[in-house]
Design a protein around this motif. Sequence first.
Motif, PDB file in Angstrom:
ATOM      1  N   LEU A 108      -1.462 -78.957 -45.543  1.00 23.14           N
ATOM      2  CA  LEU A 108      -0.350 -79.888 -45.366  1.00 23.14           C
ATOM      3  C   LEU A 108       0.821 -79.529 -46.281  1.00 23.14           C
ATOM      4  O   LEU A 108       1.987 -79.652 -45.885  1.00 23.14           O
ATOM      5  CB  LEU A 108      -0.811 -81.314 -45.623  1.00 23.14           C
ATOM      6  N   MET A 109       0.533 -79.067 -47.499  1.00 20.07           N
ATOM      7  CA  MET A 109       1.614 -78.680 -48.411  1.00 20.07           C
ATOM      8  C   MET A 109       2.384 -77.471 -47.893  1.00 20.07           C
ATOM      9  O   MET A 109       3.620 -77.436 -47.951  1.00 20.07           O
ATOM     10  CB  MET A 109       1.032 -78.382 -49.801  1.00 20.07           C
ATOM     11  N   VAL A 110       1.669 -76.483 -47.372  1.00 24.61           N
ATOM     12  CA  VAL A 110       2.336 -75.289 -46.872  1.00 24.61           C
ATOM     13  C   VAL A 110       3.149 -75.610 -45.618  1.00 24.61           C
ATOM     14  O   VAL A 110       4.278 -75.134 -45.458  1.00 24.61           O
ATOM     15  CB  VAL A 110       1.307 -74.177 -46.582  1.00 24.61           C
ATOM     16  N   LEU A 159      10.507 -77.721 -44.585  1.00 24.84           N
ATOM     17  CA  LEU A 159      11.676 -77.833 -45.454  1.00 24.84           C
ATOM     18  C   LEU A 159      12.523 -76.570 -45.388  1.00 24.84           C
ATOM     19  O   LEU A 159      13.754 -76.628 -45.270  1.00 24.84           O
ATOM     20  CB  LEU A 159      11.228 -78.080 -46.896  1.00 24.84           C
ATOM     21  N   ASN A 160      11.859 -75.413 -45.417  1.00 15.56           N
ATOM     22  CA  ASN A 160      12.555 -74.134 -45.473  1.00 15.56           C
ATOM     23  C   ASN A 160      13.192 -73.742 -44.143  1.00 15.56           C
ATOM     24  O   ASN A 160      14.313 -73.220 -44.103  1.00 15.56           O
ATOM     25  CB  ASN A 160      11.568 -73.041 -45.906  1.00 15.56           C
ATOM     26  N   GLU A 161      12.483 -73.999 -43.041  1.00 12.92           N
ATOM     27  CA  GLU A 161      12.946 -73.524 -41.737  1.00 12.92           C
ATOM     28  C   GLU A 161      13.667 -74.582 -40.915  1.00 12.92           C
ATOM     29  O   GLU A 161      14.339 -74.244 -39.938  1.00 12.92           O
ATOM     30  CB  GLU A 161      11.750 -72.993 -40.919  1.00 12.92           C
ATOM     31  N   ILE A 162      13.537 -75.857 -41.297  1.00  9.83           N
ATOM     32  CA  ILE A 162      14.127 -76.922 -40.482  1.00  9.83           C
ATOM     33  C   ILE A 162      15.211 -77.692 -41.232  1.00  9.83           C
ATOM     34  O   ILE A 162      16.377 -77.697 -40.837  1.00  9.83           O
ATOM     35  CB  ILE A 162      13.035 -77.899 -39.988  1.00  9.83           C
ATOM     36  N   PHE A 163      14.830 -78.309 -42.324  1.00  6.86           N
ATOM     37  CA  PHE A 163      15.756 -79.227 -42.994  1.00  6.86           C
ATOM     38  C   PHE A 163      16.845 -78.526 -43.802  1.00  6.86           C
ATOM     39  O   PHE A 163      17.888 -79.110 -44.059  1.00  6.86           O
ATOM     40  CB  PHE A 163      14.965 -80.187 -43.891  1.00  6.86           C
ATOM     41  N   GLY A 174       4.737 -81.210 -34.178  1.00  6.82           N
ATOM     42  CA  GLY A 174       6.191 -81.347 -34.169  1.00  6.82           C
ATOM     43  C   GLY A 174       6.881 -80.287 -34.997  1.00  6.82           C
ATOM     44  O   GLY A 174       7.891 -79.698 -34.569  1.00  6.82           O
ATOM     45  N   ILE A 175       6.354 -80.015 -36.179  1.00  7.46           N
ATOM     46  CA  ILE A 175       6.948 -78.982 -37.037  1.00  7.46           C
ATOM     47  C   ILE A 175       6.836 -77.610 -36.380  1.00  7.46           C
ATOM     48  O   ILE A 175       7.791 -76.819 -36.377  1.00  7.46           O
ATOM     49  CB  ILE A 175       6.269 -78.979 -38.418  1.00  7.46           C
ATOM     50  N   SER A 215       7.918 -67.434 -43.449  1.00  5.57           N
ATOM     51  CA  SER A 215       8.277 -68.672 -44.138  1.00  5.57           C
ATOM     52  C   SER A 215       7.631 -68.834 -45.507  1.00  5.57           C
ATOM     53  O   SER A 215       8.216 -69.431 -46.402  1.00  5.57           O
ATOM     54  CB  SER A 215       7.903 -69.873 -43.264  1.00  5.57           C
ATOM     55  N   ALA A 216       6.397 -68.341 -45.666  1.00  8.70           N
ATOM     56  CA  ALA A 216       5.675 -68.612 -46.909  1.00  8.70           C
ATOM     57  C   ALA A 216       5.031 -67.383 -47.532  1.00  8.70           C
ATOM     58  O   ALA A 216       4.321 -67.509 -48.531  1.00  8.70           O
ATOM     59  CB  ALA A 216       4.607 -69.688 -46.650  1.00  8.70           C
ATOM     60  N   GLY A 217       5.243 -66.220 -46.941  1.00 12.91           N
ATOM     61  CA  GLY A 217       4.729 -64.985 -47.532  1.00 12.91           C
ATOM     62  C   GLY A 217       3.218 -64.992 -47.675  1.00 12.91           C
ATOM     63  O   GLY A 217       2.487 -65.404 -46.782  1.00 12.91           O
ATOM     64  N   PHE A 218       2.744 -64.507 -48.840  1.00 14.39           N
ATOM     65  CA  PHE A 218       1.308 -64.405 -49.093  1.00 14.39           C
ATOM     66  C   PHE A 218       0.634 -65.777 -49.028  1.00 14.39           C
ATOM     67  O   PHE A 218      -0.494 -65.896 -48.540  1.00 14.39           O
ATOM     68  CB  PHE A 218       1.066 -63.777 -50.472  1.00 14.39           C
ATOM     69  N   ILE A 219       1.313 -66.820 -49.518  1.00 13.65           N
ATOM     70  CA  ILE A 219       0.740 -68.166 -49.476  1.00 13.65           C
ATOM     71  C   ILE A 219       0.525 -68.596 -48.019  1.00 13.65           C
ATOM     72  O   ILE A 219      -0.445 -69.288 -47.697  1.00 13.65           O
ATOM     73  CB  ILE A 219       1.655 -69.174 -50.190  1.00 13.65           C
ATOM     74  N   GLY A 220       1.427 -68.175 -47.130  1.00  8.18           N
ATOM     75  CA  GLY A 220       1.272 -68.504 -45.721  1.00  8.18           C
ATOM     76  C   GLY A 220       0.024 -67.884 -45.134  1.00  8.18           C
ATOM     77  O   GLY A 220      -0.707 -68.525 -44.375  1.00  8.18           O
TER      78      GLY A 220
END
Length: 428
Positions: free
Chosen positions: A166-168, A174-178, A245-246, A266-271
């Motif tokens: 959920l955090m990712v 936040l990064n790609e939409i807002f 939705g996201i 969007s999140a690199g290695f964390i993604g």
Amino acid sequence: MNVSKDEYAFSRLPKEKKASLFNVTIVRMGMATSLAQFMLGATLGHRMTFIEAMIATFLGSLALTFISFGLGYAGMKEGVSTSILARFCGFGKIGSMLIGVAISVSLLGWFGINISLISQGFVNTITPNINLVWITVMTGFFFSLLVAFGFKALSITAKVTVPLFLMVVSFISLNEIFLKPINHFNFSHPNGELLSVGDGTTMVAGLFIIFALITPDISRYCKNGKHVFWMIFISIIVGEFFINGIAILVAHALGTDDVVKIMLHSAGFIGILTIILSAIKVNDTNLYSSSIHMLGFLEAITNKRFNYAGITIFLGLFGTLLSSLGILEHLTSFLLMLGVIFPPIAGIILIDYYILQTNRQSLDETREKGLLPDDSSTPLIGWSAIMACILGTIVGIVFKIGIPSLNSILVTGMAYWLLMKIKRVCKK
């Protein structure tokens, strides 16, 4: 949350084994907040307008909520899994076991899809020099061992991975939409091959229909109807509307439905780490439910009880084989198939348990004793249920007017009710 090693696959769950609302909800959310859910949203966003995709999400979610709560409440009240519930709700002993096998095989399909995603994540970032097939085999074997420890392992795994996923996803939104200007999105023009609202709704239903159908496997641990409702409601809101939705918005923003590419961008290695960990929690539940349904089938045809851990490991290896054969490449076809084949089964159980109540008296009489009615109270195979399911499935496949998944469940329910009424009249 300790349970016996056969996970009460053959009997009612004892009242003292009931779990807290938090524990059952977190396991259910582990099923709903999966990478497969994100993949579905990305597919809808890539092949539909934003409005069409959200309409499909709403209609599919509405059907799933109705099915999940109806089955979940019955599972909570009776303390039994879906296979046992089906036995006393129209399908009979052999019919319910065949359903159990179908559910088990379908869940192994999902197990294979998630193993493929995990393996690709490893190869793309962590172990690029190791053969994909070897990574797939090792990953599948690890999951098989994990699930062999039972329901407690599911709860522990979900508590770790659900918050991270959920955090990712929140970071991606936040990064790609807002943080992007509104003209960055192309809401009205899909980038991929067009998909109708009806097929989109069926895909939404198809993704979660197996988990809706196996709701009793989890809801039998609930203490009351309110717990069942909140477990389902929270999971639908978070999984279908937040995650879906996201993913729809991100697919429009990036012009792709490739989840690995989205996560890397969007999140690199964390993604990629999220791809790996998010698949852990849902694969636990896939293999857990697959195992208890297969145990029920084997017990029915052999009159012997098999070891839960052994069956789990065997099925896990079979799911790994499906992954190696490339099941991920057929995701859309897989979802559309599930969306018309499995809703009829739910329709039969709901009509029988709540309206016809063919075995309600015997279930009521044995509930307080913690026993199940003997097999003499049910037919060996419920032909009315089988015929109604076949008719509903054919309607869902052949007729493209409206929403195929809803067509199949409505036709099945009406056909079963009519066949049972005719049967009762003929007996008089």
